[in-house]
Design an enzyme around this catalytic site. Structure first.
Site, PDB file in Angstrom:
ATOM      1  N   CYS A 173       2.697  -2.684 -11.968  1.00 49.35           N
ATOM      2  CA  CYS A 173       1.551  -2.937 -11.088  1.00 49.35           C
ATOM      3  C   CYS A 173       0.240  -2.792 -11.832  1.00 49.35           C
ATOM      4  O   CYS A 173      -0.534  -3.739 -11.951  1.00 49.35           O
ATOM      5  CB  CYS A 173       1.576  -1.951  -9.925  1.00 49.35           C
ATOM      6  SG  CYS A 173       3.185  -1.899  -9.141  1.00 49.35           S
TER       7      CYS A 173
ATOM      8  N   LYS B 121      -6.217  -4.509  -2.692  1.00 51.61           N
ATOM      9  CA  LYS B 121      -5.033  -4.096  -3.463  1.00 51.61           C
ATOM     10  C   LYS B 121      -5.307  -4.176  -4.972  1.00 51.61           C
ATOM     11  O   LYS B 121      -4.999  -3.251  -5.735  1.00 51.61           O
ATOM     12  CB  LYS B 121      -3.855  -5.004  -3.092  1.00 51.61           C
ATOM     13  CG  LYS B 121      -2.653  -4.867  -3.966  1.00 51.61           C
ATOM     14  CD  LYS B 121      -1.970  -3.546  -3.758  1.00 51.61           C
ATOM     15  CE  LYS B 121      -1.002  -3.256  -4.878  1.00 51.61           C
ATOM     16  NZ  LYS B 121      -0.210  -2.068  -4.628  1.00 51.61           N
TER      17      LYS B 121
HETATM   18  N1  SAJ Z   1      -1.050   7.000 -16.452  1.00 51.43           N
HETATM   19  C1  SAJ Z   1      -1.785   7.555 -17.499  1.00 51.43           C
HETATM   20  N2  SAJ Z   1      -2.711   8.524 -17.215  1.00 51.43           N
HETATM   21  C2  SAJ Z   1      -2.948   8.953 -15.944  1.00 51.43           C
HETATM   22  C3  SAJ Z   1      -2.212   8.384 -14.873  1.00 51.43           C
HETATM   23  C4  SAJ Z   1      -1.268   7.403 -15.162  1.00 51.43           C
HETATM   24  O1  SAJ Z   1      -1.607   7.192 -18.678  1.00 51.43           O
HETATM   25  O2  SAJ Z   1      -3.790   9.850 -15.787  1.00 51.43           O
HETATM   26  C5  SAJ Z   1      -0.059   5.952 -16.724  1.00 51.43           C
HETATM   27  C6  SAJ Z   1       1.382   6.344 -16.358  1.00 51.43           C
HETATM   28  O3  SAJ Z   1       1.967   7.128 -17.363  1.00 51.43           O
HETATM   29  C7  SAJ Z   1       2.021   4.989 -16.198  1.00 51.43           C
HETATM   30  C8  SAJ Z   1       0.893   4.115 -15.638  1.00 51.43           C
HETATM   31  O4  SAJ Z   1      -0.312   4.825 -15.908  1.00 51.43           O
HETATM   32  O5  SAJ Z   1       2.426   4.467 -17.455  1.00 51.43           O
HETATM   33  C9  SAJ Z   1       0.988   3.823 -14.159  1.00 51.43           C
HETATM   34  O6  SAJ Z   1       1.423   4.973 -13.431  1.00 51.43           O
HETATM   35  P1  SAJ Z   1       0.773   5.420 -12.031  1.00 51.43           P
HETATM   36  O7  SAJ Z   1       1.431   6.672 -11.598  1.00 51.43           O
HETATM   37  O8  SAJ Z   1      -0.699   5.457 -12.171  1.00 51.43           O
HETATM   38  O9  SAJ Z   1       1.068   4.223 -11.032  1.00 51.43           O
HETATM   39  P2  SAJ Z   1       2.359   3.334 -10.568  1.00 51.43           P
HETATM   40  O10 SAJ Z   1       2.373   2.092 -11.402  1.00 51.43           O
HETATM   41  O11 SAJ Z   1       3.610   4.123 -10.492  1.00 51.43           O
HETATM   42  O12 SAJ Z   1       1.932   2.974  -9.033  1.00 51.43           O
HETATM   43  C10 SAJ Z   1       0.664   2.367  -8.789  1.00 51.43           C
HETATM   44  C11 SAJ Z   1      -0.060   3.158  -7.668  1.00 51.43           C
HETATM   45  N3  SAJ Z   1      -1.440   2.731  -7.569  1.00 51.43           N
HETATM   46  C12 SAJ Z   1      -2.479   3.612  -7.617  1.00 51.43           C
HETATM   47  O13 SAJ Z   1      -2.319   4.809  -7.770  1.00 51.43           O
HETATM   48  C13 SAJ Z   1      -3.854   3.048  -7.452  1.00 51.43           C
HETATM   49  C14 SAJ Z   1       0.666   2.935  -6.342  1.00 51.43           C
HETATM   50  O14 SAJ Z   1      -0.018   3.560  -5.264  1.00 51.43           O
HETATM   51  C15 SAJ Z   1       0.801   1.433  -6.059  1.00 51.43           C
HETATM   52  O15 SAJ Z   1       1.483   1.162  -4.830  1.00 51.43           O
HETATM   53  C16 SAJ Z   1       1.592   0.821  -7.183  1.00 51.43           C
HETATM   54  O16 SAJ Z   1       0.862   1.003  -8.402  1.00 51.43           O
HETATM   55  C17 SAJ Z   1       1.802  -0.663  -6.862  1.00 51.43           C
HETATM   56  O17 SAJ Z   1       2.916  -1.022  -6.411  1.00 51.43           O
HETATM   57  O18 SAJ Z   1       0.841  -1.441  -6.956  1.00 51.43           O
END
Ligand code: SAJ
Length: 407
Positions: A259, A205
């Site tokens: 997360c 995780k």
């Molecule tokens: N972000 C960027 N650039 C990108 C992708 C994301 O700047 O190319 C930023 C987003 O804007 C945001 C942050 O990253 O601020 C996180 O967003 P996210 O969509 O990557 O993830 P979360 O936090 O909504 O959900 C994540 C997911 N983990 C992964 O994709 C590895 C989800 O599957 C998990 O279940 C969740 O964390 C969790 O609960 O741990």
């Protein structure tokens, strides 16, 4: 189900929708009362219908105190404290709360994102509270109570769908523990349930979210380098991604949510000497809001009376969740620097968030009005609706586009 938040409630509802009797436990009386009315206290698409059906058909009810059950799932928060050390107090409190009602043959599953070794700790806490029962670290396959770690990995906004369709990693403290946990998840998971041990599942995780954090940090660092070298980072990434084995993520104003900005610290705090890349990625991403604020400050120095439109407050596109949002951090830092009037835009909320309301120099308004009044425009969140903004409105203004919407 111990903990009826973003993970616990959908999981409880999903089990109940398979006609399994679920007792949901939460310390919040408000959450308990809301769920018992068949309503929900969190924002998640489609969840309201499932909870409503589960409660009205009698398969789900909520309470503030654990009751005897055959399986206990723990889905409570694991934030960090002080110098980014994990705070396991909610997990420990959950373990202490179920200990009195445990009986021989029960199964205990930890779902909360946790540092490696936490599942063993849960077993130790339970064993200390219940010396009349045996646990896997004491009796192995013969244990009276089985214990496993099964992390959630659902994406906020798509939880109902992903709970069913995502593969699950099932980390039993013994093989029997994994088997029993798999049987439970198989009642609603349509994807693979893959057995491993508890420590590997815990690390898995943390690895998933650290992988994403490190990759976003790479994109964020590139954006800073390109800023210095006069290169359009969006074009650069697009071009590099034409390589068959390159897939760079998107830069932004930082990494938010509960997360990805938290979990890598659980690796760093356990192995600080070894986790160098993971640590520096966290620092790169945490530094990005400050970089954006410096860019705005530099632009403001060229304007007699700076009026700054900040587009987006949510932590990622097309949601209303402002918690741990880098866009919010940028707006707050700008307000603290008092470099000008701030016009905040967030189409998914109706009221100024409480944490911004105290500043005298922030107003909340529509994107059109904010851009019209501003001389500096900062794009912070790539909400779908922002792509429809008439770019003619930007003429003659300083534009700082952290998301590449107007690349
Ligand atoms: N972000 C960027 N650039 C990108 C992708 C994301 O700047 O190319 C930023 C987003 O804007 C945001 C942050 O990253 O601020 C996180 O967003 P996210 O969509 O990557 O993830 P979360 O936090 O909504 O959900 C994540 C997911 N983990 C992964 O994709 C590895 C989800 O599957 C998990 O279940 C969740 O964390 C969790 O609960 O741990």
């Amino acid at each position: 189900m111990i903990g009826l938040g973003y993970i616990g409630l959908p999981t409880a509802a999903m089990l109940a929708s398979r006609k399994i009797k679920v007792i949901g436990v939460d310390v919040s009386q408000h959450a308990v009362d809301t769920i018992n009315r068949g309503e929900i206290h969190i924002v998640e698409p489609e969840l309201d219908i499932i909870v409503q059906a589960a409660v009205s058909q009698g398969y789900l009810r909520a309470t503030t105190k654990p009751e005897p059950a055959d399986a206990f799932l723990i889905a409570v928060p694991t934030p960090f404290k002080g110098d980014h050390e994990p705070d396991l107090s909610y997990v420990e409190a959950a373990a202490q709360s179920i200990a009195p009602v445990l009986k021989k043959g029960d199964l205990v599953i930890l779902e909360s994102t946790s540092p490696v070794g936490t599942t063993e700790l849960v077993a130790v806490w339970l064993a200390q509270a219940r010396t009349d029962l045996s646990f896997p670290h004491q009796a192995g396959e013969q244990a009276d109570v089985n214990v496993a770690y099964c992390p959630e990995r659902v994406l906020p906004g798509k939880v109902v769908h992903e709970l069913v369709s995502n593969d699950r990693v099932i980390g039993g403290m013994t093989q029997r523990c994994s088997q029993r946990a798999t049987e439970l998840y198989k009642t609603f998971v349509e994807a693979e349930c893959i057995p491993t041990n508890a420590r590997t599942a815990e690390m898995c995780k943390l690895t998933e979210n650290s992988y994403r954090d490190v990759n976003i940090a790479f994109a964020n660092e590139l954006s800073i380098i390109c800023g210095k070298l006069g290169i359009n980072v969006w074009e650069l990434i697009k071009l590099a991604n034409h390589h068959p084995r390159v897939k760079i993520l998107q830069p932004g104003p930082g990494v938010g949510g509960h997360c990805i900005a938290v979990d890598p610290w659980f690796i760093v705090s356990k192995t600080p000497e070894e986790a160098r890349l993971i640590h520096i990625a966290r620092l790169v991403n945490d530094g990005k809001p400050h970089y954006v604020v410096d860019q705005v400050t530099a632009a403001a120095a060229n304007v007699a009376e700076p009026v700054i439109a900040c587009l987006g407050l949510a932590f990622k596109p097309d949601i209303d969740d402002l918690r741990e949002s880098p866009a919010m951090e940028v707006v707050q830092l700008l307000a603290e620097r008092k470099i000008g009037q701030i016009l905040a835009v967030e189409p998914h909320i109706e009221q100024m968030p409480a944490s911004l309301a105290g500043f005298g120099n922030i107003e909340l308004m529509s994107s059109d009005e904010a851009i019209r009044r501003a001389n500096i425009v900062v794009m912070l969140v790539s909400h779908q609706s922002f792509y429809e903004i008439d770019t003619g409105l930007l003429e003659g203004k300083y534009v700082i586009d952290t998301r590449g919407v107007w690349q």
